[in-house]
Scaffold this motif. Structure first.
Motif, PDB file in Angstrom:
ATOM      1  N   GLY A 223       0.802  -1.222   0.000  1.00 46.36           N
ATOM      2  CA  GLY A 223       0.000   0.000   0.000  1.00 46.36           C
ATOM      3  C   GLY A 223       0.827   1.260   0.000  1.00 46.36           C
ATOM      4  O   GLY A 223       0.294   2.344  -0.215  1.00 46.36           O
ATOM      5  N   VAL A 224       2.143   1.164   0.269  1.00 40.19           N
ATOM      6  CA  VAL A 224       3.015   2.340   0.254  1.00 40.19           C
ATOM      7  C   VAL A 224       3.720   2.384  -1.089  1.00 40.19           C
ATOM      8  O   VAL A 224       4.365   1.405  -1.483  1.00 40.19           O
ATOM      9  N   PRO A 225       3.626   3.484  -1.822  1.00 40.70           N
ATOM     10  CA  PRO A 225       4.209   3.528  -3.170  1.00 40.70           C
ATOM     11  C   PRO A 225       5.715   3.282  -3.136  1.00 40.70           C
ATOM     12  O   PRO A 225       6.415   3.709  -2.212  1.00 40.70           O
ATOM     13  N   ASP A 226       6.187   2.567  -4.153  1.00 39.15           N
ATOM     14  CA  ASP A 226       7.618   2.299  -4.312  1.00 39.15           C
ATOM     15  C   ASP A 226       8.097   3.080  -5.526  1.00 39.15           C
ATOM     16  O   ASP A 226       7.631   2.849  -6.646  1.00 39.15           O
ATOM     17  N   PRO A 227       9.023   4.044  -5.339  1.00 37.72           N
ATOM     18  CA  PRO A 227       9.457   4.845  -6.486  1.00 37.72           C
ATOM     19  C   PRO A 227      10.142   4.021  -7.557  1.00 37.72           C
ATOM     20  O   PRO A 227      10.268   4.481  -8.692  1.00 37.72           O
ATOM     21  N   GLY A 228      10.589   2.802  -7.202  1.00 33.04           N
ATOM     22  CA  GLY A 228      11.247   1.956  -8.206  1.00 33.04           C
ATOM     23  C   GLY A 228      10.282   1.138  -9.008  1.00 33.04           C
ATOM     24  O   GLY A 228      10.683   0.420  -9.918  1.00 33.04           O
ATOM     25  N   ALA A 229       8.975   1.146  -8.680  1.00 31.24           N
ATOM     26  CA  ALA A 229       7.993   0.327  -9.388  1.00 31.24           C
ATOM     27  C   ALA A 229       7.145   1.212 -10.275  1.00 31.24           C
ATOM     28  O   ALA A 229       6.830   2.342  -9.939  1.00 31.24           O
ATOM     29  N   ALA A 230       6.774   0.703 -11.436  1.00 33.03           N
ATOM     30  CA  ALA A 230       5.922   1.463 -12.352  1.00 33.03           C
ATOM     31  C   ALA A 230       5.088   0.501 -13.170  1.00 33.03           C
ATOM     32  O   ALA A 230       5.512  -0.610 -13.451  1.00 33.03           O
ATOM     33  N   ALA A 231       3.888   0.926 -13.524  1.00 35.69           N
ATOM     34  CA  ALA A 231       3.003   0.076 -14.317  1.00 35.69           C
ATOM     35  C   ALA A 231       3.568  -0.091 -15.716  1.00 35.69           C
ATOM     36  O   ALA A 231       4.087   0.845 -16.320  1.00 35.69           O
ATOM     37  N   LEU A 232       3.468  -1.334 -16.239  1.00 33.06           N
ATOM     38  CA  LEU A 232       3.934  -1.641 -17.577  1.00 33.06           C
ATOM     39  C   LEU A 232       2.781  -2.221 -18.379  1.00 33.06           C
ATOM     40  O   LEU A 232       1.854  -2.805 -17.824  1.00 33.06           O
ATOM     41  N   PRO A 233       2.813  -2.120 -19.685  1.00 35.98           N
ATOM     42  CA  PRO A 233       1.708  -2.636 -20.489  1.00 35.98           C
ATOM     43  C   PRO A 233       1.519  -4.140 -20.321  1.00 35.98           C
ATOM     44  O   PRO A 233       0.410  -4.629 -20.388  1.00 35.98           O
ATOM     45  N   VAL A 234       2.619  -4.908 -20.128  1.00 39.55           N
ATOM     46  CA  VAL A 234       2.539  -6.360 -20.005  1.00 39.55           C
ATOM     47  C   VAL A 234       2.912  -6.754 -18.589  1.00 39.55           C
ATOM     48  O   VAL A 234       3.955  -6.355 -18.088  1.00 39.55           O
ATOM     49  N   GLY A 235       2.052  -7.525 -17.943  1.00 39.81           N
ATOM     50  CA  GLY A 235       2.405  -8.042 -16.630  1.00 39.81           C
ATOM     51  C   GLY A 235       1.888  -7.214 -15.497  1.00 39.81           C
ATOM     52  O   GLY A 235       2.088  -7.555 -14.349  1.00 39.81           O
ATOM     53  N   GLY A 236       1.268  -6.104 -15.745  1.00 42.46           N
ATOM     54  CA  GLY A 236       0.720  -5.321 -14.650  1.00 42.46           C
ATOM     55  C   GLY A 236       1.807  -4.593 -13.895  1.00 42.46           C
ATOM     56  O   GLY A 236       2.930  -4.421 -14.340  1.00 42.46           O
ATOM     57  N   SER A 237       1.439  -4.126 -12.680  1.00 41.97           N
ATOM     58  CA  SER A 237       2.325  -3.270 -11.900  1.00 41.97           C
ATOM     59  C   SER A 237       3.310  -4.036 -11.047  1.00 41.97           C
ATOM     60  O   SER A 237       3.966  -3.446 -10.204  1.00 41.97           O
ATOM     61  N   VAL A 238       3.427  -5.372 -11.225  1.00 43.99           N
ATOM     62  CA  VAL A 238       4.363  -6.125 -10.384  1.00 43.99           C
ATOM     63  C   VAL A 238       5.808  -5.854 -10.763  1.00 43.99           C
ATOM     64  O   VAL A 238       6.720  -6.077  -9.965  1.00 43.99           O
ATOM     65  N   LEU A 239       6.059  -5.392 -11.951  1.00 47.91           N
ATOM     66  CA  LEU A 239       7.428  -5.174 -12.404  1.00 47.91           C
ATOM     67  C   LEU A 239       7.941  -3.805 -12.000  1.00 47.91           C
ATOM     68  O   LEU A 239       7.202  -2.822 -11.977  1.00 47.91           O
ATOM     69  N   ARG A 240       9.220  -3.723 -11.683  1.00 44.64           N
ATOM     70  CA  ARG A 240       9.878  -2.435 -11.506  1.00 44.64           C
ATOM     71  C   ARG A 240      10.030  -1.765 -12.867  1.00 44.64           C
ATOM     72  O   ARG A 240      10.017  -2.420 -13.908  1.00 44.64           O
ATOM     73  N   ALA A 241      10.240  -0.492 -12.826  1.00 48.77           N
ATOM     74  CA  ALA A 241      10.436   0.268 -14.066  1.00 48.77           C
ATOM     75  C   ALA A 241      11.656  -0.260 -14.810  1.00 48.77           C
ATOM     76  O   ALA A 241      12.705  -0.512 -14.215  1.00 48.77           O
TER      77      ALA A 241
END
Length: 727
Positions: A307-325
Motif C-alpha cells: 500500500g506504500v508507493p515504491d518509487p522503483g515500481a511502475a506500471a507496464l503494459p505487459v504483466g501489470g504493476s508487479v514489475l519495476r520500471a
C-alpha cells in the motif's frame, strides 16, 4: 588342545597386549587400511571403523599376491569391501584359455561393529571375508580393540583362512558337530559364489592380534601383528615358507588422502602398499569459479510495505504493476535461464506470489536454483510480491513446487536472521499448490539440442587382461515433438581401446543376453547405443506414466512402458514396467537377432531413517534370460547426495545353471559431480563393481526411469540442503 601347546601360540599376542599397556597417554592412533583393504593392521582386521562415509582404495603386494581393494563405510557401524587378488605364478586356466594371465580371485567382505569402546570395555566387531566368492580366502572373525594412549591393541579369533593356524577346537561343535571341521574350498569357476553362510564359522579357531603405535612423528604409524594363518595350507599354492608369525610394518601419511606402507611379513617377504582415501560425504564443494555470480539484492534493507508507493515500481503494459520500471519478462526469463539454471516454460502472478514454471538444468540442489531465481525476481518486481515460487517440471512432468519468502531471503542475505529462521519461510509443496493466477509470460521450447561428450568403458579381472578398456567420443541429440514427447539418440565412435586382447567368451547355460559382451564391444567402431522415442504423462497428482520404443540399449530394442505411484511427502513409491524386446545385432546398428523376450518388474521403493537415511528398492519379475526372481538394492544416502550401496539378485536359475558367481551381485557408489567440479552440475559419477557379467538376473538397461525423473519430490533431500538457497 593342551595348555602346553596353546600357551606358546598365544604368548606373542599376550606380549603385544602388554606392550600396549605401556603406551603413552596423549596422541590418538589413526585408523588405517590393512593389506587386504578394510580397516586393520597388515594381514589382520581390527574392530575399528573408518569415518562415516569414507572411501578407500588399497593396492598392496606381498609375494605371490597382489591385492586391489576398494572399501566403503556407508554407516558408522558397517564396512564393506570388494577385492581382486592376482596370484603370481598361477595361471587363470589352461594356456590356450588364459595365455599369460595370472589367476584372479574376486571377493566381497563386510564387518559389523557390535559395540563401541568404553572406559573399561573394548570395541568389538565381527566380520566375514570372501563371502559368496570361491571361498579360497573365506574367513569369519570376532575382534576387539582397546586404546592405551598412543597404542591401539587388537585381539581376535577366526575360523577359515584368517584362523587356519587352529589354536583350539571350535566351541560351536558343542551345538552341532558340523562346526568341528571346515570343507575345503575350490577355485573352480563353476563353484565361484557357492561357499558362503553354509561354511561360516566352521573349523578350528585361530588367534590373531597386534598393536598400532602412533610415533612422536605424526605421519608415522608402526604396526606389529601376530598372524593367525597357517601358510602350510595355502590355497592353489599348497604352502608358502613362513619363518615367523610376527609381521612388522611402517605406515606413512604423505597427505590426508595418500598413505604408503612398507613391512616385513612371514619373516621373509617384503610388503608394500599404497592407499588412497577420501570422504565425499563430508567433502566441501569446489569453488564455483565457472558459475555466474548470483545477483545482488537491489532493494534497500527495509522493503516498502503493501500500500506504500515504491518509487522503483511502475506500471507496464505487459504483466501489470508487479514489475519495476525498466524490467521486462523476456529479459527476466533469460536471466532465470542463465543465472538460476531454469529453462522457463511460463511465469504467472497469483495475488502476492510470482510462480516460475520450468526445468532446472544446472543446479544439483533445488534450493540453490530457488535462491538464485528469488534474487532475480526480487530485483525485478515491486513491493506487491511477497512469495517467489518455482514449479519444477522434469521432462514435462509437474513434479513439485518450492517457495521462499522474499523478505526472509533478503534478511538472511543481509545477515539479519539465521538459516533456521529462513528455513521456516521455505516450503516444498506438490505441483499446482499455488492459487490460480494470470500468465504474464510464455516461452516456446527449443526443439533440437545436441552435444559431444567422451565415453569410457572397461571390463576388469577377466582372463584376457586385467583391464580391457575403450575410450570413445559420443554425440547425443534430442528432438522435442512436445514438452513431454521426444526422440533421443547417441552415436558412439571408438577412439582408443585394447580390445584386440578381448578373446574370451564366458560359458553360459542360459540365453546369451549379456555374455556376448565381447562381440558387442569389438564388432564395430561406430555404434548407435540408443535411439528411442519417449513420452511421459502425469496421470494424476501422484501417478506418472511413460512409454518408449526404439533401440533401448546396446543389446536390446523394442517397446515398453512404466507406471509410478509416488505420493508427495511420503517415503515410499511403487511402480511397474513391462517391455517386449528383441536382441540387437552385434554391430549395434539397426539389425536384430532372433531372440525375443517379454520382461518387466514390479518395484517397491522405501526410505527410512532420520540421521542415517537408507533407501531400499525391491524389484520382482521376469529378467532378460526368461528367469523369474527378485533384486534387492540397499543404499545409504548422505545429506549431500553421495550414495553407497549394494545389490543382489536371486532367480529361479540354480547356481550350477547360472555359472560362475552363482547369482548376480555388486556394490556401487554415486557421487554428485557438483562436489567435484568448479561449476554446478546435475550429473553424477557412478562407480559400479560387479564381479562378473552373467546372463542370469539381467535387467533391461533403460535410459529413462520415472523414479529419478521425479526426484524433486524428495522432501528430506530438499530440506537437508536448504542452506544452498543462499550459499
Amino acid at each position: 588342545m593342551s595348555r602346553a601347546v596353546l600357551l606358546p601360540r598365544i604368548a606373542p599376542v599376550v606380549s603385544l597386549l602388554a606392550l600396549a599397556i605401556s603406551g603413552g597417554l596423549h596422541a590418538q592412533v589413526a585408523t588405517t587400511q590393512s593389506d587386504w583393504g578394510g580397516t586393520g593392521l597388515m594381514q589382520t582386521p581390527v574392530a575399528r571403523m573408518a569415518d562415516d562415509g569414507e572411501l578407500s582404495f588399497v593396492a598392496s603386494h606381498t609375494s605371490p599376491y597382489s591385492r586391489y581393494s576398494f572399501s566403503m563405510q556407508p554407516f558408522p557401524w558397517l564396512e564393506g569391501s570388494f577385492r581382486y587378488i592376482n596370484v603370481v605364478g598361477v595361471r587363470y586356466g589352461p594356456s590356450w584359455f588364459s595365455g599369460k594371465q595370472n589367476y584372479k580371485d574376486k571377493s566381497v567382505d563386510f564387518k559389523l561393529r557390535l559395540w563401541r569402546e568404553s572406559y573399561w570395555l573394548p570395541e568389538v566387531a565381527m566380520g566375514m571375508r570372501d563371502i559368496g566368492g570361491t571361498g579360497l580366502f573365506s574367513s569369519e572373525y570376532l575382534v576387539t580393540n582397546k586404546k592405551f594412549g598412543t597404542v591401539d591393541a587388537s585381539l581376535g579369533f577366526a575360523t577359515g583362512y584368517l584362523g587356519s593356524n587352529g589354536d583350539f577346537a571350535n566351541p560351536l561343535r558343542l551345538i552341532d558337530d558340523r562346526f568341528e571341521t571346515r570343507p575345503g574350498a575350490t577355485s573352480s569357476v563353476v563353484n565361484a559364489g557357492k561357499p558362503g553362510l553354509r561354511y561360516a564359522f566352521r573349523g578350528p579357531v585361530g588367534v590373531f592380534g597386534g598393536v598400532a603405535w602412533q610415533t612422536p612423528w605424526a605421519p608415522l604409524l608402526v604396526k606389529v601383528e601376530y598372524d593367525g594363518h597357517d601358510y602350510d595350507k595355502e590355497p592353489r599354492l599348497k604352502r608358502l615358507p613362513q619363518d615367523s608369525r610376527i609381521n612388522v610394518g611402517f605406515h606413512y601419511s604423505v597427505s590426508p588422502g595418500l598413505k604408503i606402507a612398507l613391512g616385513w611379513e612371514r619373516g621373509n617377504e617384503l610388503m608394500a602398499a599404497l592407499t588412497f582415501r577420501g570422504n565425499p560425504s563430508r567433502a566441501p564443494r569446489q569453488p564455483r569459479l565457472l558459475d555466474p555470480p548470483k545477483e545482488a539484492f537491489r532493494e534497500p534493507a527495509g522493503r516498502p510495505v503493501a500500500g506504500v508507493p515504491d518509487p522503483g515500481a511502475a506500471a507496464l503494459p505487459v504483466g501489470g504493476s508487479v514489475l519495476r520500471a525498466g524490467e521486462h519478462w523476456n529479459e527476466i526469463a533469460r536471466r532465470l535461464n542463465d543465472n538460476a539454471g531454469i529453462e522457463v516454460q511460463d511465469i504467472t502472478v497469483a495475488d502476492r506470489e510470482v510462480i516460475v514454471t520450468g526445468e532446472q538444468w544446472r543446479y544439483f540442489y533445488p534450493a540453490e536454483g530457488l535462491g538464485r531465481a528469488a534474487r532475480i525476481l526480487a530485483n525485478a518486481t515491486g513491493p506487491d510480491i511477497d512469495w517467489i515460487t518455482v514449479q519444477h517440471n522434469r521432462a514435462g512432468l509437474p513434479v513439485s513446487q518450492s517457495s521462499v519468502s522474499r523478505d526472509a531471503l533478503a534478511a538472511y542475505a543481509r545477515g539479519d536472521i539465521d538459516l533456521a529462521s529462513l528455513s521456516r519461510q521455505v516450503e516444498l509443496n506438490p505441483p499446482g499448490s499455488s492459487r490460480e493466477g494470470r500468465t504474464v509470460y510464455e516461452n516456446s521450447f527449443e526443439r533440437f539440442s545436441s552435444g559431444l561428450a567422451p565415453g569410457y568403458t572397461q571390463f576388469t579381472g577377466g582372463p584376457d587382461a586385467f583391464i580391457l578398456y575403450q575410450v570413445s567420443l559420443n554425440w547425443s541429440a534430442d528432438w522435442q515433438f512436445t514438452r513431454r514427447s521426444w526422440l533421443s539418440g547417441t552415436v558412439s565412435g571408438n577412439l582408443l581401446n585394447n580390445f584386440d586382447k578381448f578373446h574370451y567368451d564366458a560359458p553360459s547355460n542360459l540365453p546369451r543376453v549379456r555374455t556376448d559382451i565381447r562381440q558387442y564391444a569389438t564388432t564395430a567402431d561406430v555404434t548407435i547405443p540408443n535411439l528411442q522415442f519417449t513420452t511421459v504423462r502425469a496421470l494424476g497428482p501422484d501417478l506418472f506414466g511413460m512409454a518408449y520404443a526404439g533401440l533401448l540399449e546396446s543389446m536390446f530394442g523394442g517397446i515398453g512402458g512404466e507406471l509410478l505411484y509416488r505420493p508427495f511427502g511420503e517415503r515410499w513409491a511403487a511402480g511397474v514396467d513391462i517391455n517386449w524386446v528383441q536382441q540387437r545385432d552385434y554391430d549395434q546398428r539397426f539389425d536384430f537377432r532372433d531372440y525375443r523376450i517379454a520382461t518387466g518388474h514390479a518395484t517397491l521403493y522405501y526410505g527410512f531413517g532420520e540421521e542415517q537415511r537408507v533407501q531400499t528398492v525391491l524389484s520382482a519379475g521376469r529378467y532378460l534370460a526368461g528367469d523369474w526372481g527378485a533384486t534387492l538394492s540397499v543404499n545409504r544416502v548422505f545429506r549431500n547426495g553421495v550414495t553407497m550401496g549394494a545389490y543382489a539378485t536371486k532367480t529361479d536359475v540354480s547356481a550350477e545353471e547360472f555359472g560362475e558367481g552363482s547369482f548376480d551381485k555388486g556394490i556401487y557408489v554415486s557421487v554428485p559431480m557438483d562436489l567435484l567440479l568448479p561449476r554446478s552440475s546435475r550429473g553424477r559419477a557412478n562407480l559400479m563393481w560387479n564381479p562378473l557379467i552373467r546372463d542370469g538376473g539381467a535387467k533391461l538397461a533403460r535410459k529413462y526411469a520415472l523414479y529419478p525423473l521425479t526426484g524433486e519430490r524428495n522432501r528430506e533431500f530438499f530440506y537437508d540442503n536448504v542452506g544452498y538457497i543462499d550459499p
